[in-house]
Enzyme design. Structure first.
Site, PDB file in Angstrom:
ATOM      1  N   GLU A  61       2.495  61.082  17.238  1.00 33.55           N
ATOM      2  CA  GLU A  61       1.504  60.436  16.383  1.00 33.55           C
ATOM      3  C   GLU A  61       0.173  60.228  17.114  1.00 33.55           C
ATOM      4  OE1 GLU A  61       4.551  57.848  13.600  1.00 33.55           O
ATOM      5  OE2 GLU A  61       4.166  57.163  15.628  1.00 33.55           O
ATOM      6  N   GLY A  78       8.634  55.805   5.875  1.00 39.90           N
ATOM      7  CA  GLY A  78       9.481  56.192   4.750  1.00 39.90           C
ATOM      8  C   GLY A  78       8.855  55.673   3.459  1.00 39.90           C
ATOM      9  N   MET A 135       8.382  50.644  11.246  1.00 42.53           N
ATOM     10  CA  MET A 135       9.024  49.769  12.220  1.00 42.53           C
ATOM     11  C   MET A 135       8.037  48.999  13.116  1.00 42.53           C
ATOM     12  SD  MET A 135      12.188  52.370  13.119  1.00 42.53           S
ATOM     13  CE  MET A 135      13.138  51.194  14.080  1.00 42.53           C
ATOM     14  N   ASP A 146       9.314  60.862   4.816  1.00 41.41           N
ATOM     15  CA  ASP A 146      10.626  60.903   4.143  1.00 41.41           C
ATOM     16  C   ASP A 146      10.591  59.821   3.065  1.00 41.41           C
ATOM     17  OD1 ASP A 146      11.031  59.343   7.000  1.00 41.41           O
ATOM     18  OD2 ASP A 146      11.887  58.254   5.315  1.00 41.41           O
TER      19      ASP A 146
HETATM   20  N1  ADE Z   1       9.370  55.889   9.862  1.00 35.51           N
HETATM   21  C1  ADE Z   1       9.429  57.056   9.190  1.00 35.51           C
HETATM   22  N2  ADE Z   1      10.419  57.042   8.278  1.00 35.51           N
HETATM   23  C2  ADE Z   1      11.002  55.820   8.360  1.00 35.51           C
HETATM   24  C3  ADE Z   1      12.070  55.207   7.688  1.00 35.51           C
HETATM   25  N3  ADE Z   1      12.755  55.860   6.753  1.00 35.51           N
HETATM   26  N4  ADE Z   1      12.411  53.944   8.045  1.00 35.51           N
HETATM   27  C4  ADE Z   1      11.722  53.294   9.011  1.00 35.51           C
HETATM   28  N5  ADE Z   1      10.701  53.835   9.692  1.00 35.51           N
HETATM   29  C5  ADE Z   1      10.328  55.092   9.368  1.00 35.51           C
END
Ligand code: ADE
Length: 242
Positions: free
Chosen positions: A11, A81, A176, A200
């Site tokens: 990143e 996500g 996170m 995702d």
């Molecule tokens: N970073 C990218 N995808 C994530 C997910 N599904 N949960 C937490 N942090 C993420």
């Protein structure tokens, strides 16, 4: 000085490659236990760029070092996500505010997500948000939205959890680190914004999608940061001429 954090190498390395370190007064790197801050300029803007590591504790620690080293506003860039039902891989979320979804002091009467003595949600700075949204709209073929970024020490990979995050917090995306950065910045009175590119949709296939799409969507987040530094650099140049 603008502090720029990403959780992972992927990143941040794209920004580090662009960093202009010519004519720096002092060292190119500031080192702290477990944290390296890279000094330089992007589009003429003085920046400190760093890989903060994964999770809220790493994010809080790194943000603290950024702030004590002189960062007066902070941008977090990376992937997340998608939680909002309309978000797709590649879309970009600019934070309106951040919440820690894994905080639970409900037995003592506090709302889910609220740390006693703190606010439930840390609002992003309006000017940084506007800059990030403008810059994000320049990235081709992606949807851009402002929304709530929720953070926890959890990689979310279940439709039930996604529904819960949506219904409980009105989350746009889950990651996170962002809310930890927000909490530290708020404590110091320093403006921040979080920019997340969706890697995702945090469901059963999240681990596979994350690995596949992360490098591509990390480039989107980087493009947004550069769009911001271009605008900040141009405004600073105008001020100098005035
Ligand atoms: N970073 C990218 N995808 C994530 C997910 N599904 N949960 C937490 N942090 C993420």
């Amino acid at each position: 000085m603008l502090g720029i954090i990403g959780a992972m190498n992927e990143e941040v390395e794209l920004l580090l490659a662009d960093l202009d370190t010519r004519g720096l007064d002092g060292p190119a790197q500031l080192s702290f236990p477990g944290v390296t801050l890279h000094r330089g300029r992007l589009d003429g803007v003085d920046v400190l760029v760093t890989v903060g590591g994964i999770g809220k504790v790493n994010a809080a620690m790194t943000t603290t070092y950024l702030l004590v080293s002189g960062a007066s506003r902070v941008v977090f860039t990376g992937v997340a996500g998608g939680v909002h039902p309309q978000l797709r891989v590649g879309d970009i979320v600019v934070s309106t505010d951040c919440v820690q979804h894994d905080v639970d002091v409900t037995p003592l009467g506090y709302p889910l997500g609220e740390i006693p003595g703190e606010t439930l949600a840390w609002p992003a700075d309006g000017t940084l948000q506007a800059l990030a949204l403008e810059a994000a709209h320049e990235v081709p073929d992606v949807n851009v939205t402002g929304g709530r970024v929720v953070s926890g020490d959890v990689f979310v990979a279940s439709p039930d959890k996604v529904r819960w995050l949506w219904e409980t917090f009105g989350a746009a995306c889950a990651e996170m680190e962002g809310a930890a950065v927000a909490q530290v910045c708020a404590r110091h009175g320093v403006p921040f914004v979080v920019i997340r590119s969706v890697s995702d949709t945090a469901d059963g296939g999240a681990n596979v999608d994350y690995r596949e799409f992360m490098p591509r969507v990390a480039r989107h987040a980087k493009q947004v940061v550069r769009g911001m530094t271009r605008r900040i650099g141009a405004a600073q140049a105008e001020d100098r001429e005035a």
